[in-house]
Write a protein that holds these residues in place. Structure first.
Motif, short mmCIF file in Angstrom:
data_model
loop_
_atom_site.label_atom_id
_atom_site.label_comp_id
_atom_site.label_asym_id
_atom_site.label_seq_id
_atom_site.Cartn_x
_atom_site.Cartn_y
_atom_site.Cartn_z
N GLU A 60 0.84 -1.20 0.00
CA GLU A 60 0.00 0.00 0.00
C GLU A 60 0.87 1.24 0.00
N LEU A 61 0.29 2.32 -0.48
CA LEU A 61 0.92 3.61 -0.30
C LEU A 61 0.58 4.08 1.11
N PRO A 62 1.44 4.86 1.74
CA PRO A 62 1.18 5.30 3.12
C PRO A 62 -0.13 6.09 3.23
N ALA A 63 -0.92 5.77 4.23
CA ALA A 63 -2.20 6.45 4.46
C ALA A 63 -1.99 7.94 4.68
N SER A 64 -0.84 8.32 5.24
CA SER A 64 -0.57 9.73 5.53
C SER A 64 -0.44 10.57 4.25
N TRP A 65 -0.31 9.94 3.10
CA TRP A 65 -0.22 10.66 1.85
C TRP A 65 -1.58 11.15 1.36
N PHE A 66 -2.66 10.68 1.96
CA PHE A 66 -4.00 10.94 1.45
C PHE A 66 -4.86 11.67 2.47
N ARG A 67 -5.82 12.43 1.97
CA ARG A 67 -6.78 13.10 2.85
C ARG A 67 -7.68 12.05 3.49
N PRO A 68 -8.08 12.29 4.73
CA PRO A 68 -9.00 11.35 5.38
C PRO A 68 -10.28 11.20 4.56
N ALA A 69 -10.79 9.99 4.50
CA ALA A 69 -12.02 9.72 3.75
C ALA A 69 -12.86 8.71 4.51
N VAL A 70 -14.13 8.71 4.22
CA VAL A 70 -15.05 7.78 4.87
C VAL A 70 -14.61 6.35 4.56
N GLY A 71 -14.55 5.53 5.58
CA GLY A 71 -14.16 4.13 5.40
C GLY A 71 -12.66 3.89 5.39
N GLN A 72 -11.88 4.93 5.53
CA GLN A 72 -10.42 4.82 5.53
C GLN A 72 -9.91 3.93 4.39
N PRO A 73 -10.13 4.33 3.13
CA PRO A 73 -9.69 3.50 2.02
C PRO A 73 -8.18 3.33 1.98
N ARG A 74 -7.75 2.22 1.43
CA ARG A 74 -6.33 1.94 1.20
C ARG A 74 -6.04 2.30 -0.24
N HIS A 75 -4.80 2.71 -0.50
CA HIS A 75 -4.43 3.11 -1.86
C HIS A 75 -3.17 2.36 -2.30
N TYR A 76 -3.15 2.05 -3.58
CA TYR A 76 -2.06 1.27 -4.16
C TYR A 76 -1.63 1.90 -5.48
N GLN A 77 -0.35 1.81 -5.76
CA GLN A 77 0.12 2.19 -7.09
C GLN A 77 -0.11 0.97 -7.97
N ILE A 78 -0.67 1.18 -9.14
CA ILE A 78 -1.02 0.06 -10.02
C ILE A 78 0.19 -0.83 -10.27
N SER A 79 1.35 -0.25 -10.53
CA SER A 79 2.53 -1.08 -10.80
C SER A 79 2.93 -1.92 -9.59
N ALA A 80 2.63 -1.46 -8.37
CA ALA A 80 2.92 -2.27 -7.18
C ALA A 80 1.99 -3.47 -7.12
N VAL A 81 0.74 -3.29 -7.53
CA VAL A 81 -0.21 -4.41 -7.59
C VAL A 81 0.24 -5.40 -8.66
N LEU A 82 0.67 -4.89 -9.82
CA LEU A 82 1.15 -5.77 -10.89
C LEU A 82 2.40 -6.54 -10.47
N ALA A 83 3.30 -5.87 -9.74
CA ALA A 83 4.51 -6.54 -9.25
C ALA A 83 4.14 -7.63 -8.26
N TRP A 84 3.17 -7.37 -7.40
CA TRP A 84 2.70 -8.36 -6.43
C TRP A 84 2.10 -9.56 -7.15
N LEU A 85 1.30 -9.31 -8.19
CA LEU A 85 0.72 -10.41 -8.97
C LEU A 85 1.81 -11.25 -9.62
N ALA A 86 2.78 -10.59 -10.21
CA ALA A 86 3.89 -11.31 -10.85
C ALA A 86 4.61 -12.17 -9.83
N ASP A 87 4.81 -11.63 -8.65
CA ASP A 87 5.49 -12.38 -7.58
C ASP A 87 4.70 -13.62 -7.18
N GLN A 88 3.38 -13.52 -7.18
CA GLN A 88 2.54 -14.67 -6.81
C GLN A 88 2.70 -15.83 -7.80
N HIS A 89 3.07 -15.48 -9.04
CA HIS A 89 3.25 -16.50 -10.08
C HIS A 89 4.72 -16.81 -10.34
#
Length: 164
Positions: A60-89
């Motif tokens: 995840e990207l650090p929560a402190s980088w984002f304005r507070p929002a309802v539900g405290q959403p988590r944020h990800y850089q797309i390439s970090a998600v793609l890297a994680w998927l590649a790692d799973q395989h």
């Protein structure tokens, strides 16, 4: 049991490969929330939360980088998600090459370099989809695109800010 809702279970190995996932044409350096990740992967939101709590989900990207929002959403850089998927395989993933390939396929070879990635990332606004950066958070996000920055993952010194 009549009327029971049965959710298909997914395992880390059953996730799609990085090359099979689409984030609706958004560039791989862009930011998505949990909603965008679960939609792209076709998984249940609770499953992603379980993986996150076990420490086996995408970075995840650090929560402190984002304005507070309802539900405290988590944020990800797309390439970090793609890297994680590649790692799973058990596959290699080069985020910088992914970013440059995106530019090559969408803008042409003359724009396919890291200087253009940095320029385009810097031209994005403080609001990306449902992610709303703080001014300082956006500066820190842009620092990821500097030549000396780690491209494929969030620098370790930002990990402590995740729980913030």
């Amino acid at each position: 049991m009549t009327g029971a809702i049965i959710k298909p279970s997914a395992t880390l190995r059953s996730l799609p490969k990085a090359c099979q996932v689409s984030f609706d044409g958004r560039p791989p350096w862009a930011v998505v929330s949990t909603t965008g990740v679960v939609a792209a992967l076709g998984i249940d939101r609770g499953l992603l939360a379980t993986w996150r709590n076990r420490g086996i989900g995408p970075t995840e990207l650090p929560a402190s980088w984002f304005r507070p929002a309802v539900g405290q959403p988590r944020h990800y850089q797309i390439s970090a998600v793609l890297a994680w998927l590649a790692d799973q395989h058990g596959e290699a993933f080069d985020a910088e090459a992914c970013w440059v390939d995106h530019l090559r396929s969408n803008l042409g070879a003359e724009f396919a370099n890291m200087a253009w990635v940095r320029r385009l990332a810097g031209n994005q606004s403080l609001v990306q989809g449902d992610a709303r950066f703080t001014a300082n958070g956006f500066r820190q996000f842009l620092a990821l695109f500097q030549p000396d920055a780690a491209i494929d993952r969030i620098p370790e010194n930002f990990a402590s800010a995740q729980g913030a």
